[in-house]
Design a protein around this motif. Sequence first.
Motif, mmCIF file in Angstrom:
data_model
loop_
_atom_site.group_PDB
_atom_site.id
_atom_site.type_symbol
_atom_site.label_atom_id
_atom_site.label_comp_id
_atom_site.label_asym_id
_atom_site.label_seq_id
_atom_site.Cartn_x
_atom_site.Cartn_y
_atom_site.Cartn_z
ATOM 1 N N LEU A 343 -8.052 -33.423 87.188
ATOM 2 C CA LEU A 343 -7.176 -32.258 87.051
ATOM 3 C C LEU A 343 -6.889 -31.970 85.580
ATOM 4 N N LEU A 344 -6.603 -33.014 84.798
ATOM 5 C CA LEU A 344 -6.282 -32.814 83.387
ATOM 6 C C LEU A 344 -7.452 -32.192 82.632
ATOM 7 N N SER A 345 -8.666 -32.618 82.931
ATOM 8 C CA SER A 345 -9.821 -32.057 82.230
ATOM 9 C C SER A 345 -9.978 -30.577 82.521
ATOM 10 N N GLU A 346 -9.559 -30.133 83.720
ATOM 11 C CA GLU A 346 -9.631 -28.708 84.046
ATOM 12 C C GLU A 346 -8.491 -27.923 83.402
ATOM 13 N N LEU A 347 -7.310 -28.545 83.311
ATOM 14 C CA LEU A 347 -6.153 -27.850 82.760
ATOM 15 C C LEU A 347 -6.176 -27.794 81.232
ATOM 16 N N GLN A 348 -6.631 -28.861 80.606
ATOM 17 C CA GLN A 348 -6.525 -28.935 79.152
ATOM 18 C C GLN A 348 -7.873 -29.012 78.444
ATOM 19 N N GLY A 349 -8.950 -29.135 79.188
ATOM 20 C CA GLY A 349 -10.263 -29.224 78.576
ATOM 21 C C GLY A 349 -10.702 -30.662 78.374
#
Length: 395
Positions: A343-349
């Motif tokens: 999820l973090l990689s999708e939200l923040q790159g």
Amino acid sequence: MAATKRLLQRGNCSVSLIDDPSGPSHSDAIRSINFGPSGKFLASAGDDKLVKIWETSSWHCIRTVSADKRVSAVAISHSGQYVAFADKFGVVWLVGLDEDDAKQTKVDKKAVPILGHYCSIITRLEFSPDERFIASANRDFKIRITVFPKQPLKGAHEIQSFCLGHKDFVSCFAFACPPGCAHGFLFSGSGDSTVRLWDFISGLLLATCEVGAKVGLLQYNGTEDGYPPVTDLCVSSDGSIIAVAIQSLHGIVLLSCGFSDRTLSVAKVVTLEDNYFPTSMVLSFSKQRLWMVMGASNLPTLSTTQLPTRIRVMSGFHKDPSDYNGHDPITLEDNEIPGGKKLLSELQGSSDVTMEEAALAAAVKSSMRNMLIKKEYALERREMRKRNRNDRKRR
């Protein structure tokens, strides 16, 4: 943000907003987003003069409204019946949501003006929890409380009060209603580095906490006569949790409020062990987790592979601020955050950031800072700007 898709969280995964293919999409910077208190609707607005309303069960855009000017703030009423937005000239507009909005897309249904701040950019817009009032704040230090009428599409002409006392632009505010209180209170943060507590019904200032001075931060420009602005604050519905973000502070400030004796003070400063500082926050009431969007610091020691933004989540908040003695809220590790690293990689790159992306992040940060800070001109320059104004009424 992308023109037609934005990633949001639902449970432990992300979702994509689906725009209307036949209508206009966001094509410029989005300055404001707002979830309705019921969670049924999401509104987004910005420099492209579009206000888009999304239905959260399907994440489809159900309404697109074209504004005359760029939009600086947006809010959804607690009943979900109205969306209000403010343009850069300080006019607040209102559009009604019909019962069939979730079933069909409507484009360009006209909004109506309901109140104005007279050519001052509105920085925040919120409905009171009982929906009796709508609060608006601007860059000229004022908070206006307006009675929200029974027929609001005909205009909101009755001013309940003005909350006057800030010495710089008002950047944020939030309502809180502790148990046993009929109307509640209003917390506000400002460029003067203070958080203030108001009886918004009367406009009476009840308490002031000089958070910048208490934390001991010098202003971003290095001057000794000021402290950095409050950029955001987040308050639980009962006022037991008050989290404050200050520009250049790598962490948050937790405040303690005595509603009965009208006191407001710093309870705890929670620092984060990285080179990011909070720019916006939201509190998950069910789990008492504080979600923070963190901006990259401008420290010279930053790595070129550092992300331009980070998502941080805190938990372990106490309703009694005295419980924080020796017990800080906990910053969750990436794998402990709901949704985890995916999820973090999708939200923040991705953490693999190029030199070009790092330079772009620095430019965005500088631009956002310049928008937030009200420009100050020399006396001669101010007089020249007044003479050259193009909005004067001709006699």
